[in-house]
Scaffold this active site. Structure first.
Site, PDB file in Angstrom:
ATOM      1  N   ASP A  17     -43.262   4.399 -17.093  1.00 42.72           N
ATOM      2  CA  ASP A  17     -42.814   5.197 -18.213  1.00 42.72           C
ATOM      3  C   ASP A  17     -44.074   5.618 -18.982  1.00 42.72           C
ATOM      4  OD1 ASP A  17     -41.036   6.306 -20.166  1.00 42.72           O
ATOM      5  OD2 ASP A  17     -41.337   4.521 -21.387  1.00 42.72           O
ATOM      6  N   ASP A  19     -44.138   6.877 -23.011  1.00 46.08           N
ATOM      7  CA  ASP A  19     -44.097   6.442 -24.414  1.00 46.08           C
ATOM      8  C   ASP A  19     -43.869   4.931 -24.519  1.00 46.08           C
ATOM      9  OD1 ASP A  19     -44.439   8.996 -25.340  1.00 46.08           O
ATOM     10  OD2 ASP A  19     -42.347   9.349 -25.834  1.00 46.08           O
TER      11      ASP A  19
END
Length: 253
Positions: A17, A19
């Site tokens: 991922d 963020d």
């Protein structure tokens, strides 16, 4: 005359991922900080509702554009975000072992934010692909986002199902490589990282950031729905924790 030798395909796939996994905060917070004026509207400061991150970011970027924020301001804000602790160590480890690891990003952020940050950090070449929402600047200098795809998954936001992306990526790369990855490692933090985690097999590893929603949900799932997540779950607090996990995998034969 013998044919030239070719390197065997990478044994492992590591998916990230963006963020609060690669970077130490959510990129929308960086955008709120550069909003001009002494008092940005409440909706801008209060953040997004669950499942509505993409729509919220479209609104934030529209607000910035309407108030004169252009590409140089957005780029500087993104480049200034700190990496999550230990992430540079993890990237250095992966760069030293291209024969073992293929890396990709699956994120509900956007292509401009991610490419800008990765290039500033000098690690864009580490990632075979960045699978995220398309982004481009309009003629008047506004950053516009588009949804990654349409899907039918009831668990995920309308613009992106990470499990669908993961399954499609694995199928495509298996066809291109002629062989499956031995193991998949998924490194994430948020509730939208649960759906792809449920597609992992018993040989794979889910790496939730300790104390973040992905970690809490997996803990609850392990208690209330044993077997729902087939993958091994190894929480991490620092990128070096992930290095330890990957080193063990490299050492196994």
């Amino acid at each position: 005359m013998s044919s030239p030798s070719t390197s065997p395909p990478c044994r492992f796939l590591v998916l990230f991922d963006f963020d609060e996994t690669i970077i130490h905060e959510s990129s929308d917070d960086a955008m709120v900080r550069i909003a001009p004026g002494p008092a940005p509207p409440n909706w801008l400061r209060e953040g997004f509702r669950p499942g509505c991150y993409h729509a919220h970011m479209c609104q934030v970027l529209a607000y910035l554009g309407e108030h004169g924020v252009r590409e140089d301001g957005i780029r500087a804000a993104i480049e200034g975000i700190a990496p999550t602790p230990g992430m540079p160590v993890l990237f250095a480890f992966l760069r030293e072992r291209p024969q073992d690891f293929e890396c990709a990003v699956i994120s509900d952020a956007n292509a401009y934010f991610i490419d800008t940050w990765l290039r500033r950090a000098g690690v864009r070449q580490l990632f075979a692909e960045v699978l995220t929402n398309p982004a481009s600047f309009s003629a008047n200098g506004h950053l516009l986002l588009r949804p990654f795809h349409a899907h039918a998954c009831p668990r995920c936001p309308k613009n992106m199902c990470k499990q669908t992306i993961l399954r499609d990526y694995l199928a495509r790369r298996t066809h291109e490589r002629g062989v499956s990855f031995q193991r998949v490692f998924y490194v994430g933090d948020g509730d939208n990282d649960i759906c792809p985690t449920l597609a992992l097999g018993h040989r794979d590893t889910a790496c939730p950031r300790r104390g973040f929603p992905m970690h809490h949900i997996l803990q609850e799932m392990q208690a209330s729905q044993p077997g729902a997540c087939q993958a091994t779950v190894l929480p991490w607090a620092n990128g070096e924790d992930v290095v330890d996990c990957l080193q063990k995998a490299v050492g196994e034969r």
